[in-house]
Motif scaffolding. Structure first.
Motif, PDB file in Angstrom:
ATOM      1  N   SER A  78      44.450  39.155  30.197  1.00 28.47           N
ATOM      2  CA  SER A  78      45.540  38.224  29.897  1.00 28.47           C
ATOM      3  C   SER A  78      44.984  37.124  29.019  1.00 28.47           C
ATOM      4  O   SER A  78      43.889  36.623  29.253  1.00 28.47           O
ATOM      5  N   GLN A  79      45.734  36.721  28.030  1.00 29.74           N
ATOM      6  CA  GLN A  79      45.315  35.632  27.158  1.00 29.74           C
ATOM      7  C   GLN A  79      45.870  34.291  27.630  1.00 29.74           C
ATOM      8  O   GLN A  79      45.643  33.265  26.996  1.00 29.74           O
ATOM      9  N   GLN A 129      48.569  47.114  39.169  1.00 24.63           N
ATOM     10  CA  GLN A 129      47.756  46.025  38.628  1.00 24.63           C
ATOM     11  C   GLN A 129      46.473  45.871  39.445  1.00 24.63           C
ATOM     12  O   GLN A 129      45.392  45.683  38.883  1.00 24.63           O
ATOM     13  N   ARG A 153      51.107  39.603  23.695  1.00 32.77           N
ATOM     14  CA  ARG A 153      50.116  40.519  24.274  1.00 32.77           C
ATOM     15  C   ARG A 153      49.997  41.789  23.448  1.00 32.77           C
ATOM     16  O   ARG A 153      48.955  42.425  23.430  1.00 32.77           O
ATOM     17  N   THR A 206      51.576  38.119  31.217  1.00 31.04           N
ATOM     18  CA  THR A 206      51.657  37.032  32.190  1.00 31.04           C
ATOM     19  C   THR A 206      50.236  36.534  32.438  1.00 31.04           C
ATOM     20  O   THR A 206      49.271  37.203  32.066  1.00 31.04           O
ATOM     21  N   PRO A 207      50.100  35.392  33.099  1.00 33.34           N
ATOM     22  CA  PRO A 207      48.753  35.004  33.533  1.00 33.34           C
ATOM     23  C   PRO A 207      48.198  36.063  34.481  1.00 33.34           C
ATOM     24  O   PRO A 207      48.952  36.764  35.165  1.00 33.34           O
ATOM     25  N   ILE A 208      46.893  36.173  34.545  1.00 36.38           N
ATOM     26  CA  ILE A 208      46.238  37.183  35.374  1.00 36.38           C
ATOM     27  C   ILE A 208      46.523  36.965  36.861  1.00 36.38           C
ATOM     28  O   ILE A 208      46.434  37.891  37.661  1.00 36.38           O
ATOM     29  N   ILE A 223      48.290  42.286  29.831  1.00 28.02           N
ATOM     30  CA  ILE A 223      49.535  41.839  30.434  1.00 28.02           C
ATOM     31  C   ILE A 223      50.119  40.615  29.737  1.00 28.02           C
ATOM     32  O   ILE A 223      49.395  39.839  29.115  1.00 28.02           O
TER      33      ILE A 223
END
Length: 142
Positions: free
Chosen positions: A97-98, A86, A113, A72-74, A70
């Motif tokens: 998520s990175q 999700q 991503r 976005t943040p997790i 994704i």
């Protein structure tokens, strides 16, 4: 990451594309994911509207694991209508998520991503994409 991290040891193919696909391409993304899953290949996608949603939905509906990388943040959900998807992926597949959970969502996170998704995948299939799409950036990374 949230979910089954062992999926990263499996054969992974990314299915990516536009957020506004034609009905035919939406169906092709679904069928492709279902077929890959039958052969034991884990489908990765970006959890965006359109092609990504079709790819992930096919995996979930057919009892096959899927990986969502994704942009976005997790701790956040985008797009909002994919909140259920999700949640399902984090329970039955893997959510990656990175970005740190406290980060604000930035537009440039989404192309980033695609690099991660390409890196975990043996191949990338672009089902349908516009000329400036993140899916084409991912094809370039691949």
């Amino acid at each position: 990451m949230r979910g089954n991290i062992n999926l990263l040891q499996e054969r992974i193919v990314s299915a990516v594309g536009t957020r506004t696909p034609s009905p035919d391409r939406r169906e092709k993304a679904y069928k492709l994911s279902k077929l890959l899953g039958r052969f034991g290949i884990v489908v990765a996608s970006g959890l965006a509207r359109g092609i990504d949603t079709s790819a992930h939905t096919a995996s979930i509906e057919n009892g096959q694991p899927t990986i969502a990388v994704i942009g976005t943040p997790i701790s956040k959900v985008y797009p909002r209508e994919n909140e259920w998807l999700q949640r399902e992926i984090s329970e039955k597949g893997l959510l990656i998520s990175q970005f740190p959970p406290s980060a604000n969502v930035e537009r440039w996170f989404f192309p980033m991503r695609n690099a991660v998704m390409s890196g975990i995948s043996l191949a990338t299939v672009v089902v349908e994409a516009g000329k400036t799409s993140g899916a084409l950036k991912q094809a370039s990374y691949a």
